[in-house]
Design a protein around this motif. Sequence first.
Motif, mmCIF file in Angstrom:
data_model
loop_
_atom_site.group_PDB
_atom_site.id
_atom_site.type_symbol
_atom_site.label_atom_id
_atom_site.label_comp_id
_atom_site.label_asym_id
_atom_site.label_seq_id
_atom_site.Cartn_x
_atom_site.Cartn_y
_atom_site.Cartn_z
ATOM 1 N N MET A 1 0.818 -1.186 0.000
ATOM 2 C CA MET A 1 0.000 0.000 0.000
ATOM 3 C C MET A 1 0.869 1.260 0.000
ATOM 4 N N GLU A 2 1.891 1.265 0.851
ATOM 5 C CA GLU A 2 2.795 2.411 0.950
ATOM 6 C C GLU A 2 3.557 2.614 -0.358
ATOM 7 N N ASN A 3 3.989 1.521 -0.968
ATOM 8 C CA ASN A 3 4.738 1.580 -2.224
ATOM 9 C C ASN A 3 3.864 2.146 -3.347
ATOM 10 N N LYS A 4 2.594 1.811 -3.344
ATOM 11 C CA LYS A 4 1.665 2.301 -4.360
ATOM 12 C C LYS A 4 1.482 3.814 -4.241
ATOM 13 N N LYS A 5 1.387 4.317 -3.005
ATOM 14 C CA LYS A 5 1.246 5.749 -2.787
ATOM 15 C C LYS A 5 2.493 6.498 -3.255
ATOM 16 N N ASP A 6 3.660 5.926 -2.988
ATOM 17 C CA ASP A 6 4.912 6.548 -3.415
ATOM 18 C C ASP A 6 4.998 6.624 -4.932
ATOM 19 N N SER A 7 4.593 5.554 -5.608
ATOM 20 C CA SER A 7 4.661 5.565 -7.072
ATOM 21 C C SER A 7 3.639 6.546 -7.654
ATOM 22 N N GLU A 8 2.470 6.659 -7.024
ATOM 23 C CA GLU A 8 1.475 7.624 -7.478
ATOM 24 C C GLU A 8 1.970 9.053 -7.275
ATOM 25 N N LYS A 9 2.649 9.303 -6.149
ATOM 26 C CA LYS A 9 3.216 10.629 -5.894
ATOM 27 C C LYS A 9 4.281 10.968 -6.932
ATOM 28 N N GLU A 10 5.100 9.982 -7.262
ATOM 29 C CA GLU A 10 6.159 10.195 -8.257
ATOM 30 C C GLU A 10 5.569 10.486 -9.637
ATOM 31 N N ILE A 11 4.542 9.743 -10.002
ATOM 32 C CA ILE A 11 3.868 9.969 -11.289
ATOM 33 C C ILE A 11 3.219 11.349 -11.299
ATOM 34 N N ASN A 12 2.573 11.714 -10.198
ATOM 35 C CA ASN A 12 1.928 13.025 -10.094
ATOM 36 C C ASN A 12 2.959 14.150 -10.215
ATOM 37 N N LYS A 13 4.100 13.984 -9.579
ATOM 38 C CA LYS A 13 5.166 14.984 -9.634
ATOM 39 C C LYS A 13 5.682 15.141 -11.070
ATOM 40 N N LYS A 14 5.884 14.033 -11.763
ATOM 41 C CA LYS A 14 6.360 14.081 -13.156
ATOM 42 C C LYS A 14 5.324 14.741 -14.068
ATOM 43 N N LEU A 15 4.046 14.453 -13.815
ATOM 44 C CA LEU A 15 2.992 15.057 -14.624
ATOM 45 C C LEU A 15 2.913 16.568 -14.403
ATOM 46 N N LYS A 16 3.111 17.015 -13.164
ATOM 47 C CA LYS A 16 3.106 18.448 -12.876
ATOM 48 C C LYS A 16 4.257 19.153 -13.591
ATOM 49 N N ILE A 17 5.426 18.526 -13.584
ATOM 50 C CA ILE A 17 6.588 19.103 -14.263
ATOM 51 C C ILE A 17 6.325 19.194 -15.764
ATOM 52 N N GLU A 18 5.784 18.134 -16.337
ATOM 53 C CA GLU A 18 5.469 18.110 -17.767
ATOM 54 C C GLU A 18 4.405 19.155 -18.102
ATOM 55 N N ASN A 19 3.426 19.315 -17.230
ATOM 56 C CA ASN A 19 2.375 20.302 -17.434
ATOM 57 C C ASN A 19 2.956 21.716 -17.444
ATOM 58 N N LYS A 20 3.869 22.014 -16.532
ATOM 59 C CA LYS A 20 4.510 23.319 -16.498
ATOM 60 C C LYS A 20 5.308 23.569 -17.768
ATOM 61 N N ARG A 21 6.041 22.545 -18.225
ATOM 62 C CA ARG A 21 6.842 22.680 -19.444
ATOM 63 C C ARG A 21 5.949 22.965 -20.641
ATOM 64 N N LEU A 22 4.859 22.224 -20.738
ATOM 65 C CA LEU A 22 3.931 22.421 -21.853
ATOM 66 C C LEU A 22 3.261 23.798 -21.791
ATOM 67 N N GLY A 23 2.977 24.260 -20.580
ATOM 68 C CA GLY A 23 2.395 25.593 -20.413
ATOM 69 C C GLY A 23 3.345 26.678 -20.894
ATOM 70 N N ARG A 24 4.631 26.553 -20.551
ATOM 71 C CA ARG A 24 5.625 27.522 -21.014
ATOM 72 C C ARG A 24 5.761 27.483 -22.532
ATOM 73 N N GLU A 25 5.756 26.287 -23.089
ATOM 74 C CA GLU A 25 5.861 26.140 -24.541
ATOM 75 C C GLU A 25 4.651 26.769 -25.237
ATOM 76 N N LEU A 26 3.473 26.590 -24.674
ATOM 77 C CA LEU A 26 2.255 27.180 -25.235
ATOM 78 C C LEU A 26 2.319 28.703 -25.194
ATOM 79 N N LYS A 27 2.773 29.267 -24.074
ATOM 80 C CA LYS A 27 2.904 30.719 -23.963
ATOM 81 C C LYS A 27 3.882 31.263 -24.988
ATOM 82 N N ARG A 28 5.004 30.560 -25.177
ATOM 83 C CA ARG A 28 5.994 30.984 -26.166
ATOM 84 C C ARG A 28 5.411 30.958 -27.568
ATOM 85 N N SER A 29 4.664 29.911 -27.879
ATOM 86 C CA SER A 29 4.048 29.777 -29.198
ATOM 87 C C SER A 29 3.011 30.870 -29.427
#
Length: 73
Positions: free
Chosen positions: A1-29
């Motif tokens: 159970m604990e391992n599943k939460k950690d992997s979900e947190k890691e996935i969520n963190k990566k998605l937030k980073i990707e979302n920020k990158r895409l947002g910056r790219e959209l603003k530039r475009s």
Amino acid sequence: MENKKDSEKEINKKLKIENKRLGRELKRSQAALAEMAALYTLKKKAEELWGAKRKIDLYGSKEVCCGINNSSY
């Protein structure tokens, strides 16, 4: 159970980073598109004022007339 939460947190963190990158790219475009639209509008207005014989170079500071660069303008 604990391992599943950690992997979900890691996935969520990566998605937030990707979302920020895409947002910056959209603003530039969007900024680039707005700049090109403004340049195109200014070019058309300049051609209306000075006639279609003179061509306005969007990327340089020199005016191009009849295919020859004129630095005297």
